[in-house]
Design an enzyme around this catalytic site. Structure first.
Site, short mmCIF file in Angstrom:
data_model
loop_
_atom_site.label_atom_id
_atom_site.label_comp_id
_atom_site.label_asym_id
_atom_site.label_seq_id
_atom_site.Cartn_x
_atom_site.Cartn_y
_atom_site.Cartn_z
N HIS A 164 -26.10 -11.58 11.96
CA HIS A 164 -27.42 -12.13 13.36
C HIS A 164 -28.03 -11.42 14.03
O HIS A 164 -26.41 -10.14 13.95
CB HIS A 164 -26.75 -13.46 13.49
CG HIS A 164 -25.48 -12.77 14.95
ND1 HIS A 164 -24.24 -13.57 14.25
CD2 HIS A 164 -25.75 -12.98 16.07
CE1 HIS A 164 -23.19 -12.76 15.51
NE2 HIS A 164 -24.07 -12.57 16.66
N ARG A 224 -20.12 -4.64 15.90
CA ARG A 224 -21.66 -3.64 15.27
C ARG A 224 -21.31 -3.79 13.63
O ARG A 224 -20.69 -2.86 14.13
CB ARG A 224 -21.92 -3.07 16.12
CG ARG A 224 -22.12 -3.56 17.96
CD ARG A 224 -23.19 -2.62 18.50
NE ARG A 224 -22.71 -2.62 20.52
CZ ARG A 224 -22.19 -1.91 20.58
NH1 ARG A 224 -20.73 -1.14 20.44
NH2 ARG A 224 -21.88 -2.25 22.01
N HIS A 226 -18.96 -12.09 14.47
CA HIS A 226 -18.09 -12.52 15.61
C HIS A 226 -16.96 -13.22 14.76
O HIS A 226 -17.65 -13.69 13.43
CB HIS A 226 -19.01 -14.06 16.10
CG HIS A 226 -19.96 -13.42 17.70
ND1 HIS A 226 -20.22 -12.22 18.17
CD2 HIS A 226 -21.33 -13.55 17.65
CE1 HIS A 226 -21.19 -11.56 18.92
NE2 HIS A 226 -21.96 -13.32 18.53
N GLU A 233 -21.39 -19.97 18.97
CA GLU A 233 -22.76 -20.09 19.34
C GLU A 233 -24.16 -20.38 19.46
O GLU A 233 -24.37 -20.89 17.51
CB GLU A 233 -22.91 -18.30 19.89
CG GLU A 233 -23.51 -17.73 19.05
CD GLU A 233 -23.76 -16.27 19.34
OE1 GLU A 233 -23.31 -15.71 20.73
OE2 GLU A 233 -24.51 -15.21 18.52
#
Length: 325
Positions: A175, A195, A99, A116
């Site tokens: 991740h 991605r 991200h 997150e």
């Protein structure tokens, strides 16, 4: 204001399962691969809708504009709800992804960056997470291998996981959840994901999902993956109540509560509270008439900052995440 619950937003994805409907009581089609239940969300195309009380049918963005600090608390300076709460059923592997941070996401998409945390609600014995590059592997090594179409799967760190484990995933950190796990995700409100690799699989239409190689390498950061697992600092413990701090940072504080029988509390006007049930069942009620919500595993409740007194009752044991800003 009163205790609020919302209609869940379902996300059908290639790696999803059926547990959200069959085990976690979500009103989803059990024949579909539902990977995510967006529990509380304030994004333009995904805005949570109240499902109880006199505000039923109103969106979260409406509540923020109409009630401001009554809902959000005095600490929140944003004009939107500052968190996005998800429940993830990863039956299969998610893509290897990354991200962007706030600066890159704002410049590239006019959106927020994404930090997150993951809290493992359930996991099979062989469940793993992929987090970060191995110590001797550089971003340039990874890019070279990808461009040469080499196998890159041995270039990352893998972590075995079990119930109760928690990890913080900052922007720029590579991740992936590698299947067989149900995870609560607390994040900054953003839907920007790049991605990097999708295991060479095809979707139900026989097509590969889009990759975002250039953007991914623009945002990947050198991060020590082994520093990202929560050590859970105990805050309080007696025979009735245990409180453990999972993560506390500039974006949110997430605490793990374990209670026997009942727990009484009061909001402090500084922050809203989010209660997400991890295990057990019971109910939560406020001083407002007819404001009781049944609690079971996977249930999420938003407690406005101005609410005042509330009590959580259980005939036995109940475990939940409490999230504030």
């Amino acid at each position: 204001m009163y205790l609020l619950e919302f209609n869940e937003i379902q996300k059908e994805v290639i790696w999803g399962g059926t547990l959200l409907a069959s085990v976690y009581s979500k009103p989803f089609d059990k024949s579909k691969a539902i990977g995510e239940s967006w529990e509380i969300c304030d994004l333009p195309n995904d805005n949570s809708v109240v499902s109880n009380g006199e505000l039923k049918g109103k969106t979260l963005s409406y509540l923020v504009k109409e009630y401001g600090s009554e809902l959000l608390g005095t600490k929140c300076k944003e004009d939107y709800f500052p968190l996005l709460i998800k429940l993830i059923d990863a039956k299969d592997k998610l893509s290897i992804q990354v991200h962007p941070d706030e600066e890159y996401a704002n410049k590239r998409h006019n959106k927020h960056g994404k930090n997150e945390m993951w809290y493992v609600i359930d996991a099979l014995e062989n469940s793993k997470l992929l987090i970060g590059l191995k110590e001797n592997i550089t971003k340039e090594d990874l890019k070279r291998a990808l461009l040469n179409k080499e196998n890159i799967e041995d270039k990352f760190n893998y972590f075995d996981i079990k119930k109760g484990d928690a990890f913080y995933i900052p922007s720029g950190c590579i991740h992936a959840i590698l299947g067989n796990a149900v995870i609560a995700e607390i994040q900054i409100p953003s839907d920007v994901t790049y991605r990097l690799y999708d295991w060479d699989r095809l979707d139900k239409n026989g097509k590969s999902r889009e990759l975002h190689i250039e953007d991914s390498f623009n945002v990947i950061k050198d991060i020590n993956a082994f520093s990202l697992k929560s050590s859970k600092q105990n805050k309080f413990k007696d025979t009735v109540l245990e409180i453990n701090t999972v993560f506390s940072n500039e974006y949110f504080t997430a605490e793990e509560y374990i209670i026997n029988r009942h727990y009484s509390s009061k909001t402090n006007n500084e922050s809203f509270e989010i209660i997400m049930i991890i295990d057990g069942k019971g109910s939560i009620e406020s001083d407002i008439p007819n404001n009781t919500i049944e609690l079971n595993i996977g249930k999420t409740v938003l407690i406005p900052a101005s609410l005042g007194n509330y009590i959580i009752r259980s005939n036995g044991y109940i475990k939940f995440l409490r999230v504030t800003i």
